[in-house]
Design a protein around this motif. Structure first.
Motif, PDB file in Angstrom:
ATOM      1  N   MET A   1       0.840  -1.163   0.000  1.00  0.00           N
ATOM      2  CA  MET A   1       0.000   0.000   0.000  1.00  0.00           C
ATOM      3  C   MET A   1       0.890   1.232   0.000  1.00  0.00           C
ATOM      4  SD  MET A   1      -2.930   1.068   2.675  1.00  0.00           S
ATOM      5  CE  MET A   1      -2.176   2.011   3.946  1.00  0.00           C
ATOM      6  N   LYS A   2       0.707   2.083  -0.954  1.00  0.00           N
ATOM      7  CA  LYS A   2       1.454   3.325  -1.001  1.00  0.00           C
ATOM      8  C   LYS A   2       0.718   4.353  -0.154  1.00  0.00           C
ATOM      9  CE  LYS A   2       4.101   6.088  -4.087  1.00  0.00           C
ATOM     10  NZ  LYS A   2       4.579   6.285  -5.426  1.00  0.00           N
ATOM     11  N   GLN A   3       1.466   5.075   0.660  1.00  0.00           N
ATOM     12  CA  GLN A   3       0.851   6.030   1.571  1.00  0.00           C
ATOM     13  C   GLN A   3       0.135   7.127   0.795  1.00  0.00           C
ATOM     14  OE1 GLN A   3       3.463   7.646   4.502  1.00  0.00           O
ATOM     15  NE2 GLN A   3       2.042   9.228   5.098  1.00  0.00           N
ATOM     16  N   PRO A   4      -1.187   7.232   0.963  1.00  0.00           N
ATOM     17  CA  PRO A   4      -1.917   8.318   0.320  1.00  0.00           C
ATOM     18  C   PRO A   4      -1.501   9.642   0.959  1.00  0.00           C
ATOM     19  CG  PRO A   4      -3.405   6.580   1.037  1.00  0.00           C
ATOM     20  CD  PRO A   4      -2.066   6.315   1.654  1.00  0.00           C
ATOM     21  N   VAL A   5      -1.094  10.566   0.143  1.00  0.00           N
ATOM     22  CA  VAL A   5      -0.617  11.850   0.644  1.00  0.00           C
ATOM     23  C   VAL A   5      -1.739  12.570   1.380  1.00  0.00           C
ATOM     24  CG1 VAL A   5       0.326  14.090  -0.030  1.00  0.00           C
ATOM     25  CG2 VAL A   5       1.059  12.022  -1.210  1.00  0.00           C
ATOM     26  N   GLY A   6      -1.454  12.933   2.620  1.00  0.00           N
ATOM     27  CA  GLY A   6      -2.392  13.737   3.392  1.00  0.00           C
ATOM     28  C   GLY A   6      -3.521  12.982   4.064  1.00  0.00           C
ATOM     29  N   LEU A   7      -3.634  11.685   3.858  1.00  0.00           N
ATOM     30  CA  LEU A   7      -4.720  10.937   4.489  1.00  0.00           C
ATOM     31  C   LEU A   7      -4.232  10.286   5.773  1.00  0.00           C
ATOM     32  CD1 LEU A   7      -6.480   9.099   1.523  1.00  0.00           C
ATOM     33  CD2 LEU A   7      -7.261  11.123   2.748  1.00  0.00           C
ATOM     34  N   PRO A   8      -4.988  10.447   6.863  1.00  0.00           N
ATOM     35  CA  PRO A   8      -4.616   9.755   8.098  1.00  0.00           C
ATOM     36  C   PRO A   8      -4.892   8.261   7.970  1.00  0.00           C
ATOM     37  CG  PRO A   8      -6.699  10.921   8.380  1.00  0.00           C
ATOM     38  CD  PRO A   8      -6.174  11.276   7.012  1.00  0.00           C
ATOM     39  N   ALA A   9      -4.250   7.488   8.824  1.00  0.00           N
ATOM     40  CA  ALA A   9      -4.380   6.032   8.775  1.00  0.00           C
ATOM     41  C   ALA A   9      -5.812   5.562   8.979  1.00  0.00           C
ATOM     42  CB  ALA A   9      -3.464   5.396   9.818  1.00  0.00           C
ATOM     43  N   ASP A  10      -6.643   6.384   9.618  1.00  0.00           N
ATOM     44  CA  ASP A  10      -8.030   5.974   9.853  1.00  0.00           C
ATOM     45  C   ASP A  10      -9.008   6.489   8.786  1.00  0.00           C
ATOM     46  OD1 ASP A  10      -8.010   8.654  10.566  1.00  0.00           O
ATOM     47  OD2 ASP A  10      -9.055   8.359  12.469  1.00  0.00           O
ATOM     48  N   ALA A  11      -8.500   7.086   7.724  1.00  0.00           N
ATOM     49  CA  ALA A  11      -9.369   7.580   6.638  1.00  0.00           C
ATOM     50  C   ALA A  11     -10.095   6.397   5.989  1.00  0.00           C
ATOM     51  CB  ALA A  11      -8.545   8.328   5.609  1.00  0.00           C
ATOM     52  N   ASP A  12     -11.308   6.645   5.539  1.00  0.00           N
ATOM     53  CA  ASP A  12     -12.113   5.582   4.927  1.00  0.00           C
ATOM     54  C   ASP A  12     -11.386   4.903   3.769  1.00  0.00           C
ATOM     55  OD1 ASP A  12     -14.192   6.039   6.710  1.00  0.00           O
ATOM     56  OD2 ASP A  12     -15.330   7.288   5.306  1.00  0.00           O
ATOM     57  N   GLU A  13     -10.726   5.682   2.923  1.00  0.00           N
ATOM     58  CA  GLU A  13     -10.030   5.114   1.768  1.00  0.00           C
ATOM     59  C   GLU A  13      -8.885   4.195   2.209  1.00  0.00           C
ATOM     60  OE1 GLU A  13     -11.369   9.325   0.638  1.00  0.00           O
ATOM     61  OE2 GLU A  13     -10.476   8.358   2.369  1.00  0.00           O
ATOM     62  N   VAL A  14      -8.194   4.589   3.243  1.00  0.00           N
ATOM     63  CA  VAL A  14      -7.090   3.787   3.764  1.00  0.00           C
ATOM     64  C   VAL A  14      -7.624   2.510   4.394  1.00  0.00           C
ATOM     65  CG1 VAL A  14      -5.174   3.731   5.405  1.00  0.00           C
ATOM     66  CG2 VAL A  14      -5.655   5.835   4.123  1.00  0.00           C
ATOM     67  N   GLN A  15      -8.669   2.644   5.176  1.00  0.00           N
ATOM     68  CA  GLN A  15      -9.248   1.476   5.831  1.00  0.00           C
ATOM     69  C   GLN A  15      -9.860   0.511   4.828  1.00  0.00           C
ATOM     70  OE1 GLN A  15      -8.987   0.556   9.282  1.00  0.00           O
ATOM     71  NE2 GLN A  15      -7.324   1.955   8.757  1.00  0.00           N
ATOM     72  N   ALA A  16     -10.353   1.020   3.711  1.00  0.00           N
ATOM     73  CA  ALA A  16     -10.862   0.136   2.655  1.00  0.00           C
ATOM     74  C   ALA A  16      -9.726  -0.705   2.077  1.00  0.00           C
ATOM     75  CB  ALA A  16     -11.540   0.954   1.561  1.00  0.00           C
ATOM     76  N   GLU A  17      -8.555  -0.112   1.904  1.00  0.00           N
ATOM     77  CA  GLU A  17      -7.391  -0.852   1.416  1.00  0.00           C
ATOM     78  C   GLU A  17      -6.958  -1.911   2.432  1.00  0.00           C
ATOM     79  OE1 GLU A  17      -4.241  -2.243  -0.790  1.00  0.00           O
ATOM     80  OE2 GLU A  17      -5.853  -0.928  -1.465  1.00  0.00           O
ATOM     81  N   ILE A  18      -6.940  -1.538   3.703  1.00  0.00           N
ATOM     82  CA  ILE A  18      -6.570  -2.492   4.749  1.00  0.00           C
ATOM     83  C   ILE A  18      -7.596  -3.623   4.809  1.00  0.00           C
ATOM     84  CG2 ILE A  18      -6.189  -2.797   7.237  1.00  0.00           C
ATOM     85  CD1 ILE A  18      -3.923  -1.320   5.774  1.00  0.00           C
ATOM     86  N   ASP A  19      -8.868  -3.307   4.613  1.00  0.00           N
ATOM     87  CA  ASP A  19      -9.907  -4.332   4.589  1.00  0.00           C
ATOM     88  C   ASP A  19      -9.647  -5.324   3.461  1.00  0.00           C
ATOM     89  OD1 ASP A  19     -12.556  -5.417   5.498  1.00  0.00           O
ATOM     90  OD2 ASP A  19     -13.112  -4.852   3.439  1.00  0.00           O
ATOM     91  N   THR A  20      -9.254  -4.836   2.308  1.00  0.00           N
ATOM     92  CA  THR A  20      -8.914  -5.720   1.186  1.00  0.00           C
ATOM     93  C   THR A  20      -7.754  -6.624   1.561  1.00  0.00           C
ATOM     94  OG1 THR A  20      -9.722  -4.118  -0.438  1.00  0.00           O
ATOM     95  CG2 THR A  20      -8.161  -5.780  -1.226  1.00  0.00           C
ATOM     96  N   GLN A  21      -6.745  -6.061   2.202  1.00  0.00           N
ATOM     97  CA  GLN A  21      -5.604  -6.862   2.627  1.00  0.00           C
ATOM     98  C   GLN A  21      -6.026  -7.926   3.643  1.00  0.00           C
ATOM     99  OE1 GLN A  21      -2.481  -4.274   4.004  1.00  0.00           O
ATOM    100  NE2 GLN A  21      -2.486  -3.077   2.126  1.00  0.00           N
ATOM    101  N   TYR A  22      -6.857  -7.533   4.607  1.00  0.00           N
ATOM    102  CA  TYR A  22      -7.301  -8.480   5.628  1.00  0.00           C
ATOM    103  C   TYR A  22      -8.136  -9.609   4.995  1.00  0.00           C
ATOM    104  CZ  TYR A  22      -9.417 -10.635   9.648  1.00  0.00           C
ATOM    105  OH  TYR A  22      -9.816 -11.561  10.566  1.00  0.00           O
ATOM    106  N   ARG A  23      -9.025  -9.253   4.079  1.00  0.00           N
ATOM    107  CA  ARG A  23      -9.863 -10.271   3.426  1.00  0.00           C
ATOM    108  C   ARG A  23      -9.010 -11.243   2.609  1.00  0.00           C
ATOM    109  NH1 ARG A  23     -15.270  -9.349   3.874  1.00  0.00           N
ATOM    110  NH2 ARG A  23     -15.819  -7.314   4.743  1.00  0.00           N
TER     111      ARG A  23
END
Length: 77
Positions: A1-23
């Motif tokens: 996952m490339k760090q989205p510029v300016g988005l905190p780790a709890d941002a919806d877009e970031v958490q959606a990526e983490i959800d994909t990884q977890y699934r």
């Protein structure tokens, strides 16, 4: 996952990526919140993993760990 510029780790877009990884991981074996959090810590604590993340973008290892910690705390508890 490339760090989205300016988005905190709890941002919806970031958490959606983490959800994909977890699934993806869950196809092999579901992880508890504690186990998935430990994977997040490995992103920083394991020298090889940290180097791999940092080769993509400086600070990515810690960012990935933070995003996984948020996911584990909010979605796996």
């Amino acid at each position: 996952m490339k760090q989205p510029v300016g988005l905190p780790a709890d941002a919806d877009e970031v958490q959606a990526e983490i959800d994909t990884q977890y699934r993806t991981l869950s196809r092999i074996r579901a992880a508890t919140a504690e186990e998935y959090g430990a994977i997040g810590h490995t992103c920083v604590d394991n020298e090889r993993w940290r180097a791999a993340y940092e080769s993509i973008a400086p600070g990515l290892a810690a960012y990935q760990r933070a995003a996984i910690e948020v996911y584990a705390a909010t979605r796996l508890r």
